[in-house]
Design an enzyme around this catalytic site. Sequence first.
Site, PDB file in Angstrom:
ATOM      1  N   GLY A  25     -19.692  22.890  33.890  1.00 54.12           N
ATOM      2  CA  GLY A  25     -19.244  22.559  32.534  1.00 54.12           C
ATOM      3  C   GLY A  25     -20.425  22.436  31.597  1.00 54.12           C
ATOM      4  N   SER A  57     -25.339  22.473  36.689  1.00 59.60           N
ATOM      5  CA  SER A  57     -25.517  23.739  35.989  1.00 59.60           C
ATOM      6  C   SER A  57     -24.267  24.085  35.200  1.00 59.60           C
ATOM      7  CB  SER A  57     -25.829  24.858  36.984  1.00 59.60           C
ATOM      8  OG  SER A  57     -24.650  25.182  37.688  1.00 59.60           O
ATOM      9  N   LYS A  58     -24.360  25.196  34.469  1.00 59.43           N
ATOM     10  CA  LYS A  58     -23.264  25.663  33.600  1.00 59.43           C
ATOM     11  C   LYS A  58     -21.917  25.693  34.319  1.00 59.43           C
ATOM     12  CE  LYS A  58     -24.177  26.416  29.445  1.00 59.43           C
ATOM     13  NZ  LYS A  58     -23.449  25.321  28.898  1.00 59.43           N
ATOM     14  N   ARG A  59     -21.970  26.039  35.610  1.00 57.85           N
ATOM     15  CA  ARG A  59     -20.670  26.184  36.282  1.00 57.85           C
ATOM     16  C   ARG A  59     -19.956  24.838  36.436  1.00 57.85           C
ATOM     17  NH1 ARG A  59     -20.874  25.107  41.943  1.00 57.85           N
ATOM     18  NH2 ARG A  59     -23.042  24.696  42.452  1.00 57.85           N
ATOM     19  N   GLU A  85     -23.312  20.529  23.088  1.00 60.23           N
ATOM     20  CA  GLU A  85     -21.949  20.846  23.527  1.00 60.23           C
ATOM     21  C   GLU A  85     -21.094  19.575  23.585  1.00 60.23           C
ATOM     22  OE1 GLU A  85     -21.878  24.299  26.756  1.00 60.23           O
ATOM     23  OE2 GLU A  85     -23.661  23.044  26.955  1.00 60.23           O
TER      24      GLU A  85
END
Length: 489
Positions: free
Chosen positions: A261, A257-259, A267
């Site tokens: 990276g 997930s986003k946490r 991206e």
Amino acid sequence: MSLFQQPIRVRMAPSPTGFLHIGGARTALFNYLFAKHYKGTFVLRIEDTDKERSTKGYEKAIIEDLGWLGVEWDEGPLKEGSYGPYYQSQRIPTYQKYLKKLEALSKVYPCYCTAEELETERQDLLKRHKTPRYLGKCRNLTQQERKALEAQGRVPVIRFKIDETEPIQFHDLIRGDISVDPTILGDFVISKGDGWPLYNFAAVVDDCEMKISHVIRGEEHISNTPRQILLAKTLGLTLPQYAHVSIILAPDRSKLSKRHGATSVGEYRKMGFLPQALKNYLALLGWNPGDEREMMGEEELAKDFVIERMVKSPAIFDVEKLKWMNGMYIRNSSVEAMTKETLPFLESYGLEIQNKKMPWLNSIIETVRGSVDTLDQIGPAAELFFDEKFSLNAEAKTYLVQNKDKAKEILKTLDDLLAKTPLLEKEEFQKLQAELKEKVDASDKKILFQVQRVAVTGRLKGPEMNMIMPILGVDSCRKRIHITQSALS
Ligand code: GLU
């Protein structure tokens, strides 16, 4: 069932409700490599029936990112084929045709339950430690009851009836035989009140209509498969073979997930990863060549991409490994290609590249690429070659001040020698150094080199001076020496 019974046709079916994520890109790549290996067709189908969440912007970004990654489809948007349209929003009449068939078979019914009512049912089942599912409240409503509910303004959804009690069995090409108890599924929604289909219905209709032979998708879709099988069987459609690829986890084995990276392809693109490196890395998430090979180009991957080598155990997305691989590609690709890829990064870093010659830029990239893992690290590494960025950093200044007299002597001599040197190729650089050594007291070779480095780069560390000075050329070196001299006076 043999793997090769029909023409091989696979698909990637993204919903344009978000950007292309690492997992989606991996699914696309697996389908692409599978099609290449088995000489099949790779279809891109846009599953845009969720009108609230789908956007043209996401669709464009997904298409662009797949194109950037070089995962090209044979049929789909911008590449018409015999089974289009490839946008589900343009296929509504097809789903309605199949819905009529299900109605004629009495396999569907309208459901008027509200979101709150369904949530209460769900909570109740959970409390009783039962699998949450729809218990069929609207299954046997009379015409009159339906009319009364509609009179209240309720718009129904359409549910598919599950009457089966025998296990639904299917063979997954990666996971083997799978058996699901149909009674835990509950009658599920296949269409909204406005006649637009939901995922399971639209996907199975299209997989069959588009003659998809193999559905290769993420493990998270395994729970959808029995529903799709039931629909296909009821409609008398030929089923594809299924292969559910392993889930992708973060190094701490939690869901990526986003946490952890960046999670989207865009991206990684912006951070300066190369498509060939990302492709190579993603191919190894849930598949392996059966030996120690890691650096594999597309042709090699496609040649060895047999389904037997796909694994069901979770794949770990390790960005450090991806960086390492990216660095390898940066170093091993042709300099010209790398310069081309790097130019936008140099520009956005604020370096003036418009009037620069390609051979000059190539030699910079060649000099600095050994020390970077991503293209966005090239700007900071290359800026020392750009006169407009020249300045002495604090460390460099201290060094010069500590060795002031010696530094002055070295710089004066170097400047005089440079004034007599029209061209500064590597050979001239060596000659220049020999002459410099003769003219100044060179008992401390380190100072001799370090003063030159500081004067022309403004830093204490960096690439070899015999690379730097020839790239800078006489004029730039002298300009910098003069700036340094005035800092010393
Ligand atoms: N539209 C679905 C998704 O994006 C496709 C799933 C499938 O491959 O069947 O997850």
